[in-house]
Structures are given as C-alpha cells and as structure tokens.
Write an enzyme that holds these catalytic residues in place. Structure first.
Site, mmCIF file in Angstrom:
data_model
loop_
_atom_site.group_PDB
_atom_site.id
_atom_site.type_symbol
_atom_site.label_atom_id
_atom_site.label_comp_id
_atom_site.label_asym_id
_atom_site.label_seq_id
_atom_site.Cartn_x
_atom_site.Cartn_y
_atom_site.Cartn_z
ATOM 1 N N GLY A 116 0.094 -8.195 -0.683
ATOM 2 C CA GLY A 116 0.762 -7.530 0.421
ATOM 3 C C GLY A 116 0.317 -6.084 0.519
ATOM 4 O O GLY A 116 -0.242 -5.508 -0.419
ATOM 5 N N CYS A 117 0.567 -5.485 1.677
ATOM 6 C CA CYS A 117 0.090 -4.121 1.904
ATOM 7 C C CYS A 117 0.846 -3.121 1.021
ATOM 8 O O CYS A 117 0.219 -2.305 0.324
ATOM 9 C CB CYS A 117 0.213 -3.753 3.374
ATOM 10 S SG CYS A 117 1.796 -4.129 4.127
ATOM 11 N N TYR A 118 2.173 -3.172 1.022
ATOM 12 C CA TYR A 118 2.922 -2.246 0.170
ATOM 13 C C TYR A 118 2.552 -2.430 -1.305
ATOM 14 O O TYR A 118 2.296 -1.437 -2.006
ATOM 15 C CB TYR A 118 4.426 -2.445 0.352
ATOM 16 C CG TYR A 118 4.997 -1.922 1.646
ATOM 17 C CD1 TYR A 118 4.930 -0.571 1.964
ATOM 18 C CD2 TYR A 118 5.619 -2.778 2.546
ATOM 19 C CE1 TYR A 118 5.472 -0.097 3.161
ATOM 20 C CE2 TYR A 118 6.158 -2.307 3.732
ATOM 21 C CZ TYR A 118 6.088 -0.964 4.039
ATOM 22 O OH TYR A 118 6.620 -0.484 5.207
#
EC number: 1.2.1.38
Lengths: 354, 354, 354, 354
Positions: D155-157
C-alpha cells in the site's frame, strides 16, 4: 540511454533558475545525445542546481556559475532561459565561436525591430544577427531551422494560435474571414515564470479566473507578424489571454468565420492532412474535446476542429503544455533539428495523467 | 438581525442536498425575514441538515424530510433545488395553495416547450403554468417578478451572457452585428453540482482546463430565447463553455463586432447608465480586469467593457459567483421582490478574498 | 444593520494591504457597531482600498493614507495588521490618547522579552506596555481582555494548539504526559501573507505538500509560554508546521499520551463541558472528522476528540480559518469584548461551503 | 530504447481503468523491455485505451477486452490494478500456466488471513498461494522478490512508514520506544482512486483539508504486520491519514521517541548507510525539507531525518508519489527484479517540477 559511440552535444544554459530553465534541465538530463556542460546564474554562483530544484537530485550534478567561469564558448549550443534582452547582448560573441544560440525569450522572435522596441521597451542591439535568425516554430520552418545559427524560440501563446490557424490561411487559401479572427487563450500560472510577484501568489491566482493584457500583450505582435507571413497579408486578430488556476497547460479557443465560398470545405480533413506527418501535432478525431492534462509534461500539441451546428463559424481548440511545446520542449526540438538528430529524440515522454 | 415585528417568510426547499441547496441554506439562515420551515430529501429522511453540511452547525436545526412529511403547502414559498423535471411535477398543487414557487432548475426557463423537450428529453408537464411563469433575471424583468407566482430562475451562464449583452441590443438598438456574437465562457467545477461523476473528481478536473458542450449545451437555447426577446429578432450566438479548476466562479468573455454606424458610441457610458441603479451589477471603470474571486460568495456581478486598440470589436468581461448570482443568490433576490422586501435584503455579504 | 442610536466605534487600521488587513476590512465593513475611519499605508497613499481589494467595491470608500494624514489618535481602537515591530513603536503615543490597540503581529504575544528578541531579531521597545498587555485568546482570557488597553492577538497556530490542549492541562489536571506532546499542524498558504515570495507562488505551493520550520518556528515559543501558564509548569512540545495547497484553513492534529491514572477519563465530556458556553468553539460529536472548509470565512473553531482503539493515545483534531479565528476574526472578537458589545457581534457569518 | 535483441516481457493488465492502471500503462509503454499485450475491462470491452486516457494517444494501441478474450495465460506477468478480491480469484489459474502475478490491491499484502478478513470483509480464497507470495517492498525483500511467483504490492502509506522506520527497528536495534510511534500521513486525492464518489469531487476535496480513517484504516494492520516482522515484536503505532488538495503526492511525518540509551546515535548517518545503495531511496542532507513535488511522477522516495532541538524526539519526513513508488512504479520495480532486469529499468524519469 546514449547512442553508443555518438559524441554528445555540449550544452550551456544561461539563466537556469526559472521554469523554462528547470524544464530544459529535466529534458536534457534525459536526452541521449545531450551533455549538460554549464549553467549560469550570477546570483546563485556555486549552488548545486539540484539544491534549487530537488527533482534533479542524482541526475544533474552541475552547479550554477557566473558567466565568466562558465566558458560558454566551449559549448555546441547555448540556450537562453533569461529575461528579454540578455540573449541579444551575448549572441554575437558566441556565434563568432560557432556556438549555436536558442533564445527562449523574445529577442529573436520579431523581425520588425520597431515593433520589438515598442513592446519590450529596449532597442534591439543586434539587428544583423536578428535578420539571420529563424523563428523556431518547427512545423512552419523546419528546413530553415536545420540550417540556423540562431533561433528565436516562439512564445507559448503564439505556438498554439499559429498552429491552430496555419492550415486555414497558408498557401494563399481563402477559407476564413481574416479580418476578424478571435483567439481566446487560457494559460496556467507557470507561464508567468518563477518571479516573486504578488499576482502569481497561490492565494491570489488560486481558486480564481481572470483575463489580463486585454489592452495589449507582447505575444500579439508576434502572432500578427507570423500570421501575416503565412497569409501573405495582414490578419485582424483579437487576442485575449486569461489566467487559469493550474500550474501547467495552455488552452486556446480560436474563432474564425468561414467565407461563403469555403462553406463546403472539410476542415477536419484539412487539418488532418496538414499535420499528418508531424510527430508532435495531434489532430484529434472530429468531435473531440481535448484537455490540457493530456499533454502535461509532454511535447505534444493537440487540435480539435469544431463547427457548431454546421454553421459558418469555426471553433478550433488547441492545447499544449506551455513549458514544453510552448517553451523548453520546442527548444529541444529545434536543437535536434539543428544537430541532425531525429526530431523526437529525448522528447517522447508520455504525458502525466492524472 | 430580524426586522422587529415583521412576520417571517415561511420557506420550503425541495432537494437541498446539492450545492444550490446548501447555498440557499447559507443565505436564508442569515436572512432577516426568512424562516426555514422544511427541507425535503427522500433519501436522507431524518438526517440533520448540519450533519451533511457542517458549515451550518449551530445555525440550521432542520432535518431532511420526505415530501410527505414536509407539508410544503404551509410555506409561503418553495424553492426547487432539484434535477430538471421535479418542479413542474409539483408546481400545480403548490400554486393551488397559493404557495409561490422558485425553480432553480430549467423547468420554467424556456417558454418554447418544443425546445425544452429537445434539450431536456422530457415533455413539459404543465405548459399552462409555464406561460404564467416569469424568467427570474431581475435586472431584465423586475416588475413581472414582483407579481409572479412561479419563477424560472436563470441558468448561470445565461445570467452572465444576458447581462453582458443586454445594453447592446435592448430597446431596438443597432450597435453590434447580432448575427455573430461569441460567448467564450468559463465556469468553476461547482457548476456541475454535487453529483458523483468521474469528470468532476478532484484528480480529473484539477490542474486541468477543457472545453465541453461545444456541440450543444442546454444553456444555449435559453440564452438565445432571451436574446431574441431583448433584441426583437434572432441573435446568432456561438457559445463555448469551459471548465476551470476552481470551485466557485464564472467568467464570460463576450465578443461582438460594432456596426459601422455605431463606431462613435461610448460603450463604457452605455453600460454605466444601463446599470446605474442596479444594486448587484457593477460596471467597473474603463480598463478594469475583473477577477472571479472579487465576487466569491457574494451576489454581485461585475462587468468590464473593452475595445482593443479602439477597433470595431467589443470585448465584454462578465464575472459572477455561479452559486450566488448564478443560482441561489438570484433566487433569494427574486424572493425578496416577490414578497415586497428591499431587493438586497440578506444579500449584502462582502465577497471572500482571498 | 446598525444598532439604532448607538455610537459606532471609530476604527483605524495600520497596514491594511495584506490578508489580515483585507479580512479586517471585510468583517468590520459589515459590523453593525464599527465605523472604519482610517487605514494607513505609506506606499499606497491615496489609493482607494477598493482598488486593491475589489471585493470591497461599493462597501469601503476609504483610501490608504500615510500615518501622518491618518490621525489615528481620533480613533477608539487601532488594529495593527503590520509586520512585527510596528505596533510596539506606535503603541505608546496611541495609549496616551486613550486609544485601544490590537496588534495582529507578535509584538505583544510573548511576555518574555528575551525570547521575543531571540525569535524576532529585534529588541522589544516597550516592555512596560507589554506587561500591561493581554494575550487575546478570548476563551482563555475573557475577563482580562474586557479591561485591556493593549491586546496581543494570538498567532494562528497557537490558537488551535492552545484551545485543543487547554481542557487537558488547565486547573492542575494531570491527565496527559505533558513532557511529550506533539502538534502536527497544517496551514493554508494565506498564512504566509501577501508578500511576493517565490515559495508562496502558485506554481511552487500548488499541487505540493511540505513541512517547514521543523528546526524552529516563531509560534513555538508562543505556544510554550501559554501552555506553561495553563499547566503551571513546562510542557514539552514538538511542533511541526506544514504547508497545504489551499488558500484558507488550518488543521492541527495533536497527539498526547494519557497518564495511567487518567485512563478512565471521559475526554469527550471533558471537552464538551469546557467549551459548552463558548460561541465560537464547537466540540463536535464523538467520532467526528472535521474539515477546514466547514469554517471557511467564519470565526468558528471546531474540535474533535479521538482515542484510537480506546488506547492511551489521544488524538485531538482542531480546525479554524487561519485568517478569521486565527487572526482578524479573533481580533474583532477581542474588540467586541473591549467595548462591551456582545462577543459575537459582526462575527456570525456562516462558513462558505463549497 | 530497446535492449537490442532481448525478448520483451509480455504483459497483461487486469482492470486498467483506474489511476494505478493508467500509471502502469504510462510506465510500461516507455519501458524498453516491456510489451503491453492485453488489458482487460469487462465494462469497456472494445474501447481503445487511448480514448479513455488521451495522454496515451499514439503510444498505446491496445483496446480494453473482456477477460475471456484477453487470454492472459499467454503473458509472462499479469498486473492486477483491480479492487481488492479480484487477484486472489484469478491467481491460481495464472500460476499454473507459469504466469507471474503482481497484485496492486491488498489480496497478498497481509499474511494473517483473519486480519485480512476483518478489514476487507471477505474470506481469503487462496491462503496457500498467499503463503508463497512475497510482500513487494523491494528495499526490504529484494531477494525474495527476485524468486517470487506472486507479489503483493505494498500500500502507499505502508511504503512510506516502513521505509521511514526500518533503519530504526531492523536487526534487533533498540533505538526508539516502539510502544508509541506516531505516523501522521498526508495523501493526495488520487489515492482514493478514479471512483465516482462525492468525497473525491473537486468541489469537496479542493481548498480543504481533513483527516479520515482515524478510527481505523486498512493500511494500519498492513504496516503493523510488517513492523512486527522488522522489529521482531509488536510495535505500537498511531496512524492518522489526512487528505491533501493535490492530485499526486504523499507525505508522512513520523514521530518516535529515542530511548535513553540511544541518545548518542547519529541518526542521519544511520539512515544514509541503510539506504546508501538504494536507487530509489534518497536520504536527504541533514536539515532538508522535502516537498512532494520533487518526486512527482517519479519512482523516488525521499527521507529527511530531524531531531528538533537535539532532544529525544525524532521526526522523520518521508515523501513519494503515491501512484509511482506508492503503487505502479513499485510494481514495475518488482517486475524488473522478477525478470532479472536492472532494477531501475524504465523507472528513471525525472520528476516533474513545477
């Protein structure tokens, strides 16, 4: 990414602290035949370029230098990403050393020096060089550019207006009423440059829309001079630029009235044929609605031809990224031609969307 | 802030979950003579309005209700902030109860029902009421509005185009070539409403500029019908709307060619005189460059008159907040007139800048 | 909108060419008890205020004047919307004439003059007046403000951090670990003012996010001084401000660790009780996620109290409009108190959404 | 730009109508070793990809196809740019045909299927494949990725939080209090995808800032699982995501308390050494303030290490483009490793600034 064995073009940039400067650096640092050799800024002497523009970290190792240290005469080509007036003051000495010059400012855009002086409030300091210089709009002047020593890189607005009108007025065509052409143009804020000015602040230009320069804009005489060359006579143009709260992008909505004798023309076909072999001009299918983001950070310019209700009014929509096809990308396109490279070299980046 | 002793106008709002709805709520909750009585939404029945629009916390206590519960017949006036077609289905029963109706959609904008049906893809269900209804552009129809039972509140684009052209074509004037008028219009994204559509996403509409509806937009026939009424004959209009990456604001650039016999006209004076007593139309001094933020969240519309190089082409710049003068503010202005209040009541907010 | 018969407060504004200045003008021009009397700008002497800020056209007739012409001694109160250091140079002479002073800069925010000098790089020129001045955070100092001659209007960040932490540390409460409090704060670009600086340009600050001042920000000592006053001892604070690509709005995310002995506390109730009677502080229901636009252009500040997974970490979310509750609105709130008006007078505007 | 003679990797994309899809297309259409072979969309069957994404005009000739027509088994690798749950339903059959799978959704991110089911509200349909799959964060798992058949792209975070904390907790280091780590994260709106949702509209998300998911966000368990693997024990994390009005970009501000015994650590050196040989992780010089635009449209992630006032609190700033290093660029980086290519192949684009 280098062409094996090929010597790279040694490149100097004068005044690389603005947006056209950093865009040149982005493009040239990824160009397989370019070697960034020197970049000047009197004010930032000694500062690594990548400190000012951190997108270049790890990609551009140059430091800004004073012109004295930069030794621009060693370069094959020098780009001027400077305020108006700088290139013409340095062009002569560079040319003597056989360095090519591409000016992204206005010094070599207007052949009429009186017009230049009226709009730029300074005398032209090298009219002889000006006469030999070439207006660097590739799609109109490809052959001359290939042999040029000095290029006046077109303004951003003129690029869209000229490419949007050329098929209608070139080659003695009598298709539109050339006495009343309207160019309602819209530009992103980066067009105003990286100068600290109140009007370009985020809190001034953001969430806002306005016209400017209605009483007169420097790109107007530039467009007019080129239109006249194309049409073989004067073209009456109303030009109203507007400021859009976006960073990059230019959108020109052009209105022209079709002459009675030309009402049968297939304008879609006319544009498609005119630009069929152009790598950077995309005539979109009939009915298309181009958006500026479709060319964000790319060198493409897209055109859509509309004729509302099949009437006598043409509406031509033209988009580009003002910093690429409207400035630095076009300058690199000129360089490619001047050095015998394929025109698209280093310019094939796909636009960033979203 | 209430006028002491005065009974307040009981107000119903149908469909208050969109941007014109919340803007009506903002304006009416601060209006000294208004009493928000009911607001309907079938989908959000029971939800406090302030939960959906937290700017109204502590100011609006209403909950959304189904139409059945809302008992709109008890109101003095009902605003329809709904999709096209809703108001005309409910107007008759409200009118019978002597409730005034102000429709912010298109049901009562076009007198020509055939045109309505072509553009809105539905038959008009109450042509008799339509005939009695009044087009609620106050500056053109003030007297009729005061006595109206049903108001068709103008579209946002038409408000700017009509007020920008009226002084040129009203009262049998022959000042411009009415066969070729151009309206190059730009709107903020809130004009598309609060509907979940891909094209209105932040990542689609942001940092982007485009034209839309070039082949035809519903506001075109609305403008044309009103222009014809004003001019006493058909007006040829090219209308190209564009989408600007800002939330609120509308900017219309109008181009008209001055007739040879009218070249001596003082157009600045003409506009100033026409709107001298209008509280919400501001003709700016000659040479002005209006920006949309100067009317953000206010009911003012500003006009600047330009004539580049003193030639035969007029350039009229018109700005408004599309949600206020272009929609909900204008609706309140209509309400004020209909109920005999001073026209500016509750509409004197100063625009938000920056 | 005037209170009938009441004499209006005569108001002077020093330095009204920035954003807090125009915001003061917006609020005061709509304030029923205010009379804008003079506004100074040495640079813009003679220019109508509405020429610089066209949102004020038709509402503010004043022209900028030099301080010499402005005769500020005739005023009841003078607001300083100036760079740091101006108010303290003029306060003494105004106070002698019994004029109240509200400084929107930092001259009267820090009682510790050594700290002032370290952060603002200038000696404090009137420490005696400073001692009598009151820190104008109404919700903490209401009574003192009512009797004050000179107000130091709080910084924007301090307003959010102090109101977000006060219920946790006031009155000798031992609820959180005060040695390690974190304030991760985000501000719209208007917080940087209307100065022509490259970093605030649309093309620099737009479509971008960054932290700044991590190594030290002037609001840090201001917050610390006030926190120490509230807590009766030092509070260890890490403060990291960030820049958001929006015009107005401030969002502070505060992190505090609950002390073991306080784990049973009902923090939602604690905040609700603390601010129950505050007209401008809105403690939202448990679970709320405030957004800055819900207070755009209004004087409200909203707080949401979170405790993820019911653990020992509090997350307090605080929002305000940095130009209103964070600056000019708060200044007017102070004025209202100083002149015995209801605190909300002229400050009840509903926030603009969207 | 092709490696002479090398066979290109045949690539399939499932679900390419969103932002990670178009970003994959942008990157892979310029990748010298990639051959775009098929792209599926049941809904858009037959539509040229370049009609939906006009930035790809002239560069991508593919049309969307139904999965049935697409014959994905012929590909060397298939990217899933789909909603959660799609990849796990198709992975088995692809793997049997020896096709590699890179899932940009969450199906192969969490090894704990119970956690997966709690957060994604669906059972995991192929736990056996999940066990063999590799978490595709290259800087942590380079060797495993090279040999993997199935990749769960992070995921990006998590990408920012994990790379920002890894040097502090890896290899049994006891440097920070791992019971209370704070990740205050900010994302551009494109992170919400190209779904038509009211909250992502320009007029909702623009000129606004808010937190979301404070009570729980799907990336939280993903980060926690990986932190535990790195630290060899549980890590207490408070994670608060926020929404920034920009299109691309992610900024994570990480707060960690230094353990008393580690106060002498040179954290700048620690980070520099950890990432010294990483092509896409840039540890900036001490004191740096990274901005998201410095990585716009590039695969770089930049880190700055701060320790305010030399105290015991670390502040780690991490930036990336959420669609590149946070999604599609990272996926291509994984592909390069899986197919034995130099890791940077096709990923060396310079970021777009401004």
């Amino acid at each position: 990414m280098t062409s094996a064995g090929a010597a790279r073009i040694k490149i100097g940039i004068v005044g690389g602290t603005g947006y056209t400067g950093v865009e040149l650096l982005r493009l040239l640092s990824q160009h397989p035949n370019a070697q960034l050799t020197a970049i000047t800024s009197r004010k930032e002497d000694g500062m690594p370029v990548a400190d000012m523009f951190p997108n270049l970290r790890g990609r551009v190792d140059l430091c800004f230098q004073t012109p004295e240290k930069a030794n621009l005469e060693q370069c094959d080509v020098v780009f001027f990403a400077t305020p108006h007036g700088v290139a013409m003051s340095q062009a002569e000495s560079l040319i003597k050393q056989n360095v090519r010059v591409i000016d992204l400012a206005a010094d070599f855009r207007l052949q009429d020096t009186q017009v230049f002086e009226r709009w730029y409030k300074m005398p032209h300091s090298c009219p002889t060089i000006l006469k030999q210089s070439v207006y660097g709009l590739v799609e109109l002047n490809r052959e001359k550019i290939a042999g040029a020593q000095v290029i006046g890189n077109p303004g951003c607005y003129p690029t869209t207006v000229l490419l949007g009108l050329a098929p209608l007025i070139q080659e003695g065509r009598h298709l539109i009423d050339t006495s009343h052409v309207i160019a309602d143009c819209k530009s992103g804020v980066s067009g105003a440059g990286r100068k600290a000015e109140v009007g370009s602040l985020f809190s001034e230009a953001g969430d806002n829309f306005k016209a400017y320069g209605v009483a007169g804009h420097r790109h107007h005489p530039e467009i007019s001079e080129q239109l006249q060359l194309l049409a073989g006579g004067p073209v009456g143009l109303v030009f109203v630029p507007h400021l859009v709260p976006m960073i990059r992008g230019m959108f020109s909505t052009l209105y022209a009235r079709i002459l009675p004798e030309a009402l049968d023309t297939d304008f879609q076909a006319l544009f498609e044929q005119r630009y069929a072999s152009e790598p950077f001009v995309d005539v979109m299918p009939a009915g298309s609605l181009p958006e500026t983001r479709s060319v964000r950070a790319s060198n493409h310019l897209r055109i859509a031809v509309h004729r509302p209700d099949g009437g006598d009014q043409l509406v031509i929509l033209v988009i580009q990224d003002n910093l690429v096809k409207g400035a630095s990308g076009q300058a690199v396109q000129n360089m490619n031609l001047m050095f015998g490279l394929p025109e698209s070299t280093g310019l094939e980046h796909v636009a960033i969307l979203p």
